[in-house]
Design an enzyme around this catalytic site. Structure first.
Site, PDB file in Angstrom:
ATOM      1  N   GLY A 113      80.864  68.895  24.892  1.00 17.24           N
ATOM      2  CA  GLY A 113      80.445  67.713  23.377  1.00 17.24           C
ATOM      3  C   GLY A 113      79.648  67.945  22.876  1.00 17.24           C
ATOM      4  N   CYS A 114      79.282  67.226  21.604  1.00 16.55           N
ATOM      5  CA  CYS A 114      78.285  67.147  21.229  1.00 16.55           C
ATOM      6  C   CYS A 114      77.198  66.602  21.428  1.00 16.55           C
ATOM      7  CB  CYS A 114      78.237  67.453  19.108  1.00 16.55           C
ATOM      8  SG  CYS A 114      79.661  65.734  18.910  1.00 16.55           S
ATOM      9  N   HIS A 115      77.853  65.004  22.051  1.00 15.53           N
ATOM     10  CA  HIS A 115      76.881  64.182  22.068  1.00 15.53           C
ATOM     11  C   HIS A 115      76.706  64.029  23.045  1.00 15.53           C
ATOM     12  CE1 HIS A 115      78.414  61.482  18.412  1.00 15.53           C
ATOM     13  NE2 HIS A 115      79.135  61.451  18.981  1.00 15.53           N
ATOM     14  N   SER A 117      75.758  67.071  24.713  1.00 18.42           N
ATOM     15  CA  SER A 117      74.406  67.999  24.762  1.00 18.42           C
ATOM     16  C   SER A 117      73.197  67.336  24.995  1.00 18.42           C
ATOM     17  CB  SER A 117      75.469  69.019  23.801  1.00 18.42           C
ATOM     18  OG  SER A 117      76.427  69.885  23.849  1.00 18.42           O
ATOM     19  N   PHE A 278      69.556  68.380  16.834  1.00 17.34           N
ATOM     20  CA  PHE A 278      70.281  69.254  16.953  1.00 17.34           C
ATOM     21  C   PHE A 278      71.368  69.337  15.631  1.00 17.34           C
ATOM     22  CE2 PHE A 278      72.222  67.036  20.473  1.00 17.34           C
ATOM     23  CZ  PHE A 278      73.462  67.186  20.106  1.00 17.34           C
TER      24      PHE A 278
END
Length: 307
Positions: A113-115, A117, A278
């Site tokens: 998942g983005c968060h 990561s 990022f």
């Protein structure tokens, strides 16, 4: 290399498609609109492919996995469904040699998942090095662009007569049950999930994840934290960056449109702030998926990435 993207119409699927269609080593399997939701057609496409990306809701992703009968097909799932499944490789190969090997040899790879990561990039190495104990009770603040909310949220922010409430940053995940929390606890090996404060703001793409640490809670110093990151994150995708601020500020959009991540240590000796920047659509989604595909196919891990 035959590639099928199941869920190509979503934000992540579209970006993967746009990148792969420019590559000479990829032949994309594309279903017509009339059959893209047909289970039989999807099953044929999945089993014909060398690599299938799942850009679907969790339930649909699990159904798609069940359609795969080809033992050689690599499935990369961008949903939440398999990120804590022990039978799946966790798709953050920079975390350790064992993570890299699991992605390289795996046929089932869960894209982070983005968060998650950003948080895991910061905390996993500190627990692995013994600088933090698994009993640590942590707080995570994560600022993201609105593209992370998918087509519905993008439409809300880009509507001509949108709500004035969208003009300011908005805290969400208010019940502390955000879907990324399971992997944020499980992958680093924390006993307790972090107190997680995600914030969405009025910019399209970008992500800044921070975790505050008191020196008294560490089994080491700020310099020890830096040394761990410097040794582990030497690039090309994830790298340690000293003094990343812009005249005392740290912008969440600095790496928007790229596939790389920068990890830094801020604060003082007593009050340490670790940070990861990022693109939520890059290293936080499509870029990470393509990086994992490259590794699983024993290609240059940066092939097709924008670094």
């Amino acid at each position: 290399m035959k590639v099928f993207i199941d869920g190509r119409e979503g934000t992540t699927g579209l970006r993967i498609y746009d990148r792969l269609r420019q590559r000479g080593d990829v032949s994309l399997i594309v279903l017509p609109d009339s059959s893209r939701k047909d289970p039989s057609c999807r099953k044929d496409a999945i089993n014909e492919s060398d690599v299938t990306f799942l850009c679907l809701p969790d339930t649909a992703a699990m159904e798609a996995v069940a359609l795969c009968e080809n033992p050689n097909t690599v499935i990369l799932d961008a949903s939440t469904a398999h990120r804590t499944d022990p039978g799946w490789a966790y798709g953050f190969p920079e975390l350790s040699p064992s993570h890299f090997d699991a992605v390289q040899s795996g046929k089932r790879i869960a894209v982070p998942g983005c968060h998650a990561s950003g948080f895991i990039a910061l905390i996993y190495p500190l627990i692995a090095a013994g600088l933090l104990g698994p009993e640590a009770q942590l707080t995570c603040m994560s600022l993201t662009g609105y593209s992370g909310g998918g087509k519905k949220m993008i439409a809300q922010y880009e509507a001509e007569n949108r709500s004035p409430l969208l003009d300011a940053p908005r805290l969400y995940g208010l019940t502390q049950s955000h879907k990324h929390l399971k992997e944020m606890q499980r992958i680093p090996g924390l006993i307790t999930p972090p107190m997680f404060c995600p914030v969405v703001s009025d910019f399209y793409e970008g992500m800044l994840v921070t975790v505050p640490l008191f020196a008294a809670d560490l089994r080491g110093s700020a310099e020890d934290v830096k040394a761990v990151y410097q040794a582990l994150y030497a690039g090309p995708v994830t790298r340690y960056l000293e003094s990343p601020d812009e005249e005392g500020f740290l912008s969440a959009i600095a790496l928007a449109g790229t596939d790389r991540m920068e990890v830094s240590v801020l604060g003082s000796e007593d009050r340490i702030l670790v940070a990861a920047r990022f693109g939520n659509l890059g290293k936080g989604a499509s870029g990470a998926a393509i990086q994992c595909m490259n590794i699983a196919r024993e290609l240059d891990s940066t092939l097709g990435l924008d670094l």
